[in-house]
Structures are given as C-alpha cells and as structure tokens.
Write a protein that holds these residues in place. Structure first.
Motif, PDB file in Angstrom:
ATOM      1  N   GLN A 297      -8.123  -4.046 -10.982  1.00  0.00           N
ATOM      2  CA  GLN A 297      -7.688  -3.593 -12.306  1.00  0.00           C
ATOM      3  C   GLN A 297      -6.940  -4.693 -13.051  1.00  0.00           C
ATOM      4  O   GLN A 297      -7.132  -4.870 -14.260  1.00  0.00           O
ATOM      5  CB  GLN A 297      -6.795  -2.351 -12.176  1.00  0.00           C
ATOM      6  CG  GLN A 297      -7.533  -1.104 -11.696  1.00  0.00           C
ATOM      7  CD  GLN A 297      -8.588  -0.633 -12.687  1.00  0.00           C
ATOM      8  OE1 GLN A 297      -8.338  -0.544 -13.883  1.00  0.00           O
ATOM      9  NE2 GLN A 297      -9.789  -0.369 -12.195  1.00  0.00           N
ATOM     10  N   VAL A 298      -6.082  -5.409 -12.341  1.00  0.00           N
ATOM     11  CA  VAL A 298      -5.325  -6.484 -12.987  1.00  0.00           C
ATOM     12  C   VAL A 298      -6.275  -7.547 -13.530  1.00  0.00           C
ATOM     13  O   VAL A 298      -6.099  -8.035 -14.653  1.00  0.00           O
ATOM     14  CB  VAL A 298      -4.309  -7.110 -12.003  1.00  0.00           C
ATOM     15  CG1 VAL A 298      -3.732  -8.415 -12.568  1.00  0.00           C
ATOM     16  CG2 VAL A 298      -3.171  -6.131 -11.710  1.00  0.00           C
TER      17      VAL A 298
ATOM     18  N   GLU B  53      -1.667   3.420  -9.563  1.00  0.00           N
ATOM     19  CA  GLU B  53      -2.179   2.321 -10.391  1.00  0.00           C
ATOM     20  C   GLU B  53      -1.203   1.146 -10.449  1.00  0.00           C
ATOM     21  O   GLU B  53      -1.590   0.024 -10.785  1.00  0.00           O
ATOM     22  CB  GLU B  53      -2.458   2.798 -11.827  1.00  0.00           C
ATOM     23  CG  GLU B  53      -3.667   3.703 -11.962  1.00  0.00           C
ATOM     24  CD  GLU B  53      -3.370   5.114 -11.479  1.00  0.00           C
ATOM     25  OE1 GLU B  53      -2.191   5.527 -11.530  1.00  0.00           O
ATOM     26  OE2 GLU B  53      -4.304   5.804 -11.020  1.00  0.00           O
ATOM     27  N   HIS B  54       0.080   1.421 -10.162  1.00  0.00           N
ATOM     28  CA  HIS B  54       1.091   0.373 -10.264  1.00  0.00           C
ATOM     29  C   HIS B  54       2.078   0.456  -9.102  1.00  0.00           C
ATOM     30  O   HIS B  54       2.318   1.532  -8.563  1.00  0.00           O
ATOM     31  CB  HIS B  54       1.841   0.492 -11.595  1.00  0.00           C
ATOM     32  CG  HIS B  54       0.920   0.418 -12.775  1.00  0.00           C
ATOM     33  ND1 HIS B  54       0.246  -0.736 -13.106  1.00  0.00           N
ATOM     34  CD2 HIS B  54       0.519   1.359 -13.670  1.00  0.00           C
ATOM     35  CE1 HIS B  54      -0.512  -0.513 -14.160  1.00  0.00           C
ATOM     36  NE2 HIS B  54      -0.374   0.755 -14.521  1.00  0.00           N
ATOM     37  N   LEU B  55       2.652  -0.682  -8.760  1.00  0.00           N
ATOM     38  CA  LEU B  55       3.605  -0.713  -7.644  1.00  0.00           C
ATOM     39  C   LEU B  55       4.870   0.057  -7.962  1.00  0.00           C
ATOM     40  O   LEU B  55       5.474   0.676  -7.086  1.00  0.00           O
ATOM     41  CB  LEU B  55       3.953  -2.173  -7.289  1.00  0.00           C
ATOM     42  CG  LEU B  55       2.852  -2.945  -6.554  1.00  0.00           C
ATOM     43  CD1 LEU B  55       3.160  -4.443  -6.560  1.00  0.00           C
ATOM     44  CD2 LEU B  55       2.716  -2.445  -5.113  1.00  0.00           C
ATOM     45  N   VAL B  56       5.281  -0.001  -9.211  1.00  0.00           N
ATOM     46  CA  VAL B  56       6.502   0.706  -9.625  1.00  0.00           C
ATOM     47  C   VAL B  56       6.384   1.009 -11.120  1.00  0.00           C
ATOM     48  O   VAL B  56       5.908   0.181 -11.898  1.00  0.00           O
ATOM     49  CB  VAL B  56       7.770  -0.129  -9.308  1.00  0.00           C
ATOM     50  CG1 VAL B  56       7.726  -1.512  -9.953  1.00  0.00           C
ATOM     51  CG2 VAL B  56       9.048   0.617  -9.704  1.00  0.00           C
TER      52      VAL B  56
ATOM     53  N   GLU C  27       0.832  -1.199   0.000  1.00  0.00           N
ATOM     54  CA  GLU C  27       0.000   0.000   0.000  1.00  0.00           C
ATOM     55  C   GLU C  27       0.879   1.267   0.000  1.00  0.00           C
ATOM     56  O   GLU C  27       0.594   2.236  -0.718  1.00  0.00           O
ATOM     57  CB  GLU C  27      -0.925  -0.009   1.232  1.00  0.00           C
ATOM     58  CG  GLU C  27      -1.963   1.095   1.267  1.00  0.00           C
ATOM     59  CD  GLU C  27      -3.206   0.802   0.411  1.00  0.00           C
ATOM     60  OE1 GLU C  27      -3.297  -0.269  -0.201  1.00  0.00           O
ATOM     61  OE2 GLU C  27      -4.087   1.689   0.349  1.00  0.00           O
ATOM     62  N   ALA C  28       1.948   1.225   0.770  1.00  0.00           N
ATOM     63  CA  ALA C  28       2.865   2.372   0.821  1.00  0.00           C
ATOM     64  C   ALA C  28       3.561   2.578  -0.525  1.00  0.00           C
ATOM     65  O   ALA C  28       3.766   3.717  -0.961  1.00  0.00           O
ATOM     66  CB  ALA C  28       3.902   2.170   1.928  1.00  0.00           C
ATOM     67  N   LEU C  29       3.911   1.488  -1.190  1.00  0.00           N
ATOM     68  CA  LEU C  29       4.551   1.621  -2.506  1.00  0.00           C
ATOM     69  C   LEU C  29       3.580   2.254  -3.503  1.00  0.00           C
ATOM     70  O   LEU C  29       3.966   3.136  -4.288  1.00  0.00           O
ATOM     71  CB  LEU C  29       4.996   0.252  -3.035  1.00  0.00           C
ATOM     72  CG  LEU C  29       6.078  -0.483  -2.244  1.00  0.00           C
ATOM     73  CD1 LEU C  29       6.489  -1.754  -2.978  1.00  0.00           C
ATOM     74  CD2 LEU C  29       7.299   0.400  -1.990  1.00  0.00           C
ATOM     75  N   LEU C  30       2.337   1.803  -3.467  1.00  0.00           N
ATOM     76  CA  LEU C  30       1.334   2.371  -4.387  1.00  0.00           C
ATOM     77  C   LEU C  30       1.124   3.849  -4.085  1.00  0.00           C
ATOM     78  O   LEU C  30       1.082   4.684  -4.997  1.00  0.00           O
ATOM     79  CB  LEU C  30       0.016   1.600  -4.261  1.00  0.00           C
ATOM     80  CG  LEU C  30       0.049   0.162  -4.814  1.00  0.00           C
ATOM     81  CD1 LEU C  30      -1.178  -0.625  -4.351  1.00  0.00           C
ATOM     82  CD2 LEU C  30       0.126   0.177  -6.339  1.00  0.00           C
TER      83      LEU C  30
END
Lengths: 243, 243
Positions: free
Chosen positions: A209-210, A164-167, A153-156
């Motif tokens: 979304q995925v 929308e994406h982790l990275v 969640e923190a990465l998003l």
C-alpha cells in the motif's frame, strides 16, 4: 520554506528514511550533498556542518536536517519532526508518542541489518570481517528479523483503527519506515525474506500500500531514488543470505 | 501521578538512563520489575506488556514507560518525554530538538559499547563470541570512544550558554545521559578511560557536576542505584580493555 537534508550522495542508507518522508509530504527540500558545489552542494558542505563551521550545534554523523536555525540529526528524530509537521503522524498525543517509539525501534532494526556486514567495525571493509559477518548474519536472519517483523505484525493486528497502519488511522512516518526496511531486507536477504514474509501478511500488505501512495510511487519511479547497492546499509552478499 | 518504569531488575543497563531522569526530576515512579509480585511487580508484569496483554501498543523491548494510557519505549524517546515535562530540557525549541539529537546519538554510543561484548548476537553468551569481541573492542577503544567524546567536548565548548551543559543553560536529560555513559565506560574500560579523559576536560567537569546535583547524588548513594555488573550493558572484561 525549503529543508536542507544532508546525507551521503550515492546511497539510500539512513538518509532514505528522511527522503521518503519529505517526498510523501510533498514539501520542498534540497538533498544538499547531491547538488553541485556551485549550488552550495557536495559532501564538503556536509562536512562543514560536522566540523562545526556552520554553528555549534553540529551532528556526529549524517543524516541531518537543517530547517532555518534548527539542526537535527538521527533518523528517528528527523522523521518524527517532519512527520508531525506535515500530516504524516497520528493525531492523538499517545499515538504520536508511540509513533516515535516505532521509529526508534526501526532505527535499531536498521542498525542490526547494517552490522550483519560490519560486525567488527565501520572502519574496516566487509572483506576484512567476513568470518564474523557470516556468524552475525546467521543470527540476524534466523532470529532477529522474525522478532522484529512479528512485532510490527502484532501492532498492525492490534491497531484499533485497523491493520492499514502501524499506529493511528492515517499514513505516518512509522509506516514509511517499515516499508523502507522491508524493501531493504528484500534486497539484502532475498531468499530469507521470500520464505519469511508469508508469515507476516499485514506487514506485506502495508508495504504494498505504501508503494502505491501517489507521491511515494512517483518518487520510487524517479531518478531521485538511488538504487540499493553494496555501499549502503542494506547490502546483498550472497554468502550472508539463506532460506 | 506516578510513572511506571519497566526494565530488567538486576542491571543498570538502558533503564538507568530513565531512572536518572526520574530521580533528577524528583517525580514519583515505580520500578515495576523490581517490586514484589504482590505489588503488581516482577518481570512477569513486564512480559505481559511485551506480549500485548495490557493493550495493543506494546514495546519490542525494555525499557518502557507507562504514564496513564501512554506507553513509550526506547531510551532516547523516554528521556526526552520526561525531560521536557519536568524541567530537565532546554527551553528554546531549537535547543529542545537538539537535545533529542544528543540523546539519540548517546543511545548509539551505548549500543556500540554493548556490542563490544556481544558483536555476534544477543542470543549468545560472551564466552561464545570472545574472539570477535576482542576485535570489536579494539576498534571501539581506539577509535569510537574518542570520536564520541570529541563530539560532546565540541558541543560543550560551542554552547553559547557556556560549557556547563551540552545544550541550553540548565541541566538536561542530555547531560544526564553523558554522565551515565562516561560512568559506564569508566567501569568497563578503566585503563582506556584513564588515558583518554584528560583530553576531554569539559566532559569530565560536566560529569563531576552532574554527580553533585543534590537529587542525583542522593540517588547514587541509595540502594536504588544498582551496581555495574557483567549482566549489564557496560561490562568489565579485562581482556577487552587496554590503555
């Protein structure tokens, strides 16, 4: 060019992380152990590689991928290899490296999910380690799941390209891995995940979304997608789940 | 250019796999959490990254490496990154990929070694999970260690460049990882390793050779090498070991 994936034929397990990348990439692949022996398939073809019959670079365990004269094993290594070659990885080098970090961390999360039902050892049945499993699952359910989900969640929330994406700014194998892990946890620990997920809205949104990505949706609806079951990594045992 | 390694300051643990590659490469690095706070060190500097204070690409856990604007975590990802940049990886692409496979497999082996003393969970003390540890260590000792060592031995025996290295014709981070794992197991399970190792002569020989590599030998003799202890990954508890 066709990739050969080798994995246990009757479970999603770790192989599913690779299948999802192959399907999302739209590339040609053979799920070798699920093919008929007459087509060069079956688990014996998998064991042949593991015994070294097909060359000295043998895997310790499935999943593994054969691409011409390349053999690679380990989920996180395989998905980064495929993702980086098929536009399912970030473009910038620092982001590509961080995607590898995420995939390896997800592999740890999956191993912990596995160990809730096999805390003593893979050589024993679940029924022979149920007491230990009850203890291990409690800690996993009450601490570890939230620790990992908080990290995603923190990465998003921190992604400069948006949540929308982790990275990076496009779908990557890291996103696919989070989707699969949340799906598996939802199967194995439905009560716990139902109470936990409202605290992780960006993770939930990413997973939704995925599942709607055209190729992913087509795959999930196909008979290539094996159902979750109690021989896989994510297993539903009622006594290991709780709110 | 100086790398910043972040890891717990008082144990070898997983950080040691990274330290060994940095030392064998002869590159400049700071072991940040072991530095004084006045030098920007200490565990607080590590926690700051983990909290996301230093940027959105945060690690879930140490070890992690900062190289300019790159942050990567996960032992297997870090060692391949460093090895490939500093001539501690095979040259050919298929061998480079297989070295990644080996490092990720070694990380699994290390996780299994860890779980012998923490089969229920990392949040509990060893003393609170000793009964489970006795069961888990038995399976690890009697089955898992030989399974992994047999695999490394087969790779050495099958390497077309000879049994001096796991893959390719030069020292790689894969070799360094095997050395460290066998050293750790020798500390944690001395009785078992003494009875097992004669069956794996190429593994034993590789480990002897790695220890004699000039930079590695200098490192092992230095005070930068922390002694094994019962806060690390490889712990010696007499009751978990047996011939």
């Amino acid at each position: 060019m066709t990739y050969d994936l080798y994995y246990w034929p009757a479970i999603q397990g770790r192989g599913e992380y690779v299948r999802l990348v192959l399907e999302a990439a739209g590339v040609s692949y053979r799920d070798v152990a699920r093919l008929d022996v007459s087509q060069g398939g079956g688990v014996e073809a998998m064991f042949a590689h593991m015994r070294g019959d097909e060359g000295p670079q043998r895997p310790l365990a499935p999943p593994f991928l054969v691409d011409g004269d390349v053999l690679i094993a380990q989920t996180a290594v395989i998905v980064s290899y495929l993702g980086e070659r098929h536009d399912l990885a970030p473009l910038e080098e620092r982001d590509r490296l961080f995607a590898r970090t995420i995939a390896a961390t997800t592999a740890d999360f999956v191993a912990e999910a596995h160990d809730t039902h096999h805390p003593v050892g893979v050589a024993l049945y679940y029924e022979d380690q149920r007491d230990e499993a009850l203890r291990r699952a409690e800690g996993f359910r009450n601490e570890r799941v939230a620790k990992y989900l908080s990290w995603y969640e923190a990465l998003l929330g921190g992604n400069p390209s948006g949540p929308e994406h982790l990275v990076g700014d496009r779908l990557s194998y890291a996103d696919l891995g989070l989707f699969q892990t949340v799906a598996g946890l939802g199967y194995a620990f439905p009560r716990r995940m139902k109470s936990l997920m409202p605290a992780f809205p960006m993770v939930a949104r990413l997973c939704e979304q995925v599942a709607m990505v055209e190729r992913v949706a087509a795959y999930l609806a196909s008979d290539r997608r094996i159902a979750f079951n109690e021989d896989g990594i994510f297993r539903h045992y009622r006594e290991l789940d709780d709110e």
